[in-house]
Structures are given as C-alpha cells and as structure tokens.
Motif scaffolding. Structure first.
Motif, mmCIF file in Angstrom:
data_model
loop_
_atom_site.group_PDB
_atom_site.id
_atom_site.type_symbol
_atom_site.label_atom_id
_atom_site.label_comp_id
_atom_site.label_asym_id
_atom_site.label_seq_id
_atom_site.Cartn_x
_atom_site.Cartn_y
_atom_site.Cartn_z
ATOM 1 N N ALA A 1 0.867 -1.189 0.033
ATOM 2 C CA ALA A 1 0.004 0.040 0.081
ATOM 3 C C ALA A 1 0.944 1.231 -0.108
ATOM 4 O O ALA A 1 2.029 1.170 0.588
ATOM 5 C CB ALA A 1 -1.166 0.056 1.312
ATOM 6 N N GLY A 2 0.441 2.301 -0.729
ATOM 7 C CA GLY A 2 0.965 3.722 -0.530
ATOM 8 C C GLY A 2 0.146 4.641 -0.351
ATOM 9 O O GLY A 2 -1.132 4.604 -0.836
ATOM 10 N N ILE A 3 0.473 5.827 0.196
ATOM 11 C CA ILE A 3 -0.285 6.894 0.340
ATOM 12 C C ILE A 3 0.392 8.132 0.053
ATOM 13 O O ILE A 3 1.678 8.360 0.443
ATOM 14 C CB ILE A 3 -0.660 6.981 1.733
ATOM 15 N N ASN A 4 -0.196 9.337 -0.531
ATOM 16 C CA ASN A 4 0.555 10.607 -0.793
ATOM 17 C C ASN A 4 0.667 11.479 0.282
ATOM 18 O O ASN A 4 0.413 11.106 1.464
ATOM 19 C CB ASN A 4 -0.191 11.092 -2.185
ATOM 20 N N TRP A 5 1.146 12.587 0.024
ATOM 21 C CA TRP A 5 1.568 13.327 1.455
ATOM 22 C C TRP A 5 0.578 13.690 2.161
ATOM 23 O O TRP A 5 0.847 13.905 3.439
ATOM 24 C CB TRP A 5 2.732 14.598 0.755
ATOM 25 N N SER A 6 -0.690 14.157 1.481
ATOM 26 C CA SER A 6 -1.738 14.431 2.326
ATOM 27 C C SER A 6 -2.697 13.509 2.798
ATOM 28 O O SER A 6 -3.342 13.806 3.828
ATOM 29 C CB SER A 6 -2.594 15.490 1.395
ATOM 30 N N GLY A 7 -2.663 12.232 2.214
ATOM 31 C CA GLY A 7 -3.454 11.375 2.727
ATOM 32 C C GLY A 7 -4.528 11.046 1.733
ATOM 33 O O GLY A 7 -5.480 10.180 2.101
ATOM 34 N N ALA A 8 -4.687 11.857 1.086
ATOM 35 C CA ALA A 8 -6.131 12.281 -0.096
ATOM 36 C C ALA A 8 -5.903 10.969 -1.143
ATOM 37 O O ALA A 8 -6.960 10.450 -1.479
ATOM 38 C CB ALA A 8 -6.147 13.310 -0.554
ATOM 39 N N SER B 1 -3.559 -7.993 -4.139
ATOM 40 C CA SER B 1 -3.841 -9.068 -3.218
ATOM 41 C C SER B 1 -4.524 -8.723 -1.951
ATOM 42 O O SER B 1 -4.976 -9.335 -0.980
ATOM 43 C CB SER B 1 -2.743 -10.104 -2.779
ATOM 44 N N VAL B 2 -4.502 -7.216 -1.614
ATOM 45 C CA VAL B 2 -4.866 -6.730 -0.404
ATOM 46 C C VAL B 2 -6.093 -5.801 -0.532
ATOM 47 O O VAL B 2 -6.477 -5.253 0.526
ATOM 48 C CB VAL B 2 -3.595 -6.081 0.444
ATOM 49 N N LYS B 3 -6.262 -5.499 -1.539
ATOM 50 C CA LYS B 3 -7.544 -4.346 -1.986
ATOM 51 C C LYS B 3 -8.855 -4.896 -1.365
ATOM 52 O O LYS B 3 -9.051 -6.289 -1.269
ATOM 53 C CB LYS B 3 -7.780 -4.385 -3.340
ATOM 54 N N GLY B 4 -9.319 -4.037 -0.452
ATOM 55 C CA GLY B 4 -10.791 -4.064 -0.013
ATOM 56 C C GLY B 4 -10.388 -4.780 1.446
ATOM 57 O O GLY B 4 -11.477 -4.798 2.298
ATOM 58 N N ARG B 5 -9.319 -5.013 1.991
ATOM 59 C CA ARG B 5 -9.013 -5.705 3.214
ATOM 60 C C ARG B 5 -7.966 -4.845 3.826
ATOM 61 O O ARG B 5 -8.083 -4.473 5.319
ATOM 62 C CB ARG B 5 -8.275 -7.164 3.091
ATOM 63 N N PHE B 6 -7.074 -4.072 3.392
ATOM 64 C CA PHE B 6 -6.131 -3.393 4.087
ATOM 65 C C PHE B 6 -6.424 -1.725 3.866
ATOM 66 O O PHE B 6 -6.795 -1.383 2.738
ATOM 67 C CB PHE B 6 -4.584 -3.782 3.544
ATOM 68 N N PRO C 1 -3.676 -16.821 5.704
ATOM 69 C CA PRO C 1 -2.150 -17.368 6.026
ATOM 70 C C PRO C 1 -1.074 -16.651 4.869
ATOM 71 O O PRO C 1 -0.031 -16.572 5.164
ATOM 72 C CB PRO C 1 -2.568 -18.573 5.673
ATOM 73 N N GLU C 2 -1.571 -16.492 3.764
ATOM 74 C CA GLU C 2 -0.944 -15.889 2.583
ATOM 75 C C GLU C 2 -0.478 -14.442 2.854
ATOM 76 O O GLU C 2 0.446 -14.093 2.083
ATOM 77 C CB GLU C 2 -1.510 -15.993 1.236
ATOM 78 N N ASP C 3 -1.019 -13.869 4.063
ATOM 79 C CA ASP C 3 -0.477 -12.522 4.115
ATOM 80 C C ASP C 3 0.938 -12.594 5.146
ATOM 81 O O ASP C 3 1.425 -11.768 5.367
ATOM 82 C CB ASP C 3 -1.670 -11.889 4.909
ATOM 83 N N THR C 4 1.035 -13.773 5.580
ATOM 84 C CA THR C 4 2.391 -14.063 6.379
ATOM 85 C C THR C 4 3.674 -13.606 5.587
ATOM 86 O O THR C 4 4.008 -13.888 4.397
ATOM 87 C CB THR C 4 2.448 -15.552 6.683
ATOM 88 N N ALA C 5 4.319 -12.640 6.447
ATOM 89 C CA ALA C 5 5.443 -12.141 5.785
ATOM 90 C C ALA C 5 5.993 -11.014 6.721
ATOM 91 O O ALA C 5 5.764 -10.717 7.736
ATOM 92 C CB ALA C 5 5.067 -11.160 4.474
#
Length: 123
Positions: A48-55, A62-67, A87-91
């Motif tokens: 996941a990534g987020i810009n400077w403002s959070g907007a 694999s993580v869309k809708g969950r994270f 389980p596949e999120d293990t990392a």
C-alpha cells in the motif's frame, strides 16, 4: 532518518492487525509513505502507498478491500490496518518513505526503509 515499524504478531486467519511506522530524523509531511512485504523465498512486494496529504492511496491487488493505509502528519507516523487476514499474508512487513509526494508503488521510488515487522497468520 529512522523508521520504526511495530504492531506485527501472530494471529489466526480472519483476524485484524494494525501496523505503525514512526518516522524520525526530519519532517515528512510532504513525502509519500508506503508498506511492502516479503514472504520467505519471495520477492518484496508492494502492499500500500499513500501520498503526502493522505488523500490518495493505492493498494496491491492481493490486499485491496482488506487493508487500509493512513497517516498522521502531526505524528510523522503512518499505519496499515489489516483486516480479514489470510495465511498468505504471512510475511515481514516493511514501511518506507519516499522523497516524492505522490503515491509510490515501486521499491526504487522509496528512499528510506524500516527494519520490518513479522506478521504471521495461522490457518
């Protein structure tokens, strides 16, 4: 610049965890932040990534809708809320900061990295 990731642990499938990444050594209100992960034997992948403002945010498929990624510029901290863990999120999860301001998704676009925090999801 130092990034301190925390919040990892061992949970069962379906549970939630929230990772935090505290950034010190400067002010990073104008920089993009992100999370990556690396499972044993696999390459590091964008989470996941987020810009400077959070907007603006972006997620790996694999993580869309969950994270959910968020940030608190007053605290120089960004977060990764992880729901419905599998389980596949293990990392090992790594937080990162870019010198750029827009959303970044590539490893080479990030300039500073944390030490990683282990997330293990049991079935």
């Amino acid at each position: 610049v130092q990034l301190q990731a925390s919040g990892g642990g061992l949970v069962q499938a379906g549970a939630s965890l929230r990772l935090s990444c505290a950034v010190s050594g400067g002010t990073f209100t104008n920089q993009a932040m992100g999370w990556f992960r690396q499972a044993p034997g696999k390459e590091r992948e964008f989470v996941a990534g987020i810009n400077w403002s959070g907007a603006l945010t972006r997620y790996g498929d694999s993580v869309k809708g969950r994270f959910i990624i968020s940030r608190d510029n007053l605290k120089n901290t960004h977060y990764l809320q992880m729901n419905s863990l599998k389980p596949e999120d293990t990392a090992v999860y790594y937080c990162a900061v870019s010198e750029g301001s827009t959303v970044m998704a590539m490893i080479y676009e990030y300039d500073y990295w944390g030490q990683g925090t282990q997330v293990t999801v049991s079935s």
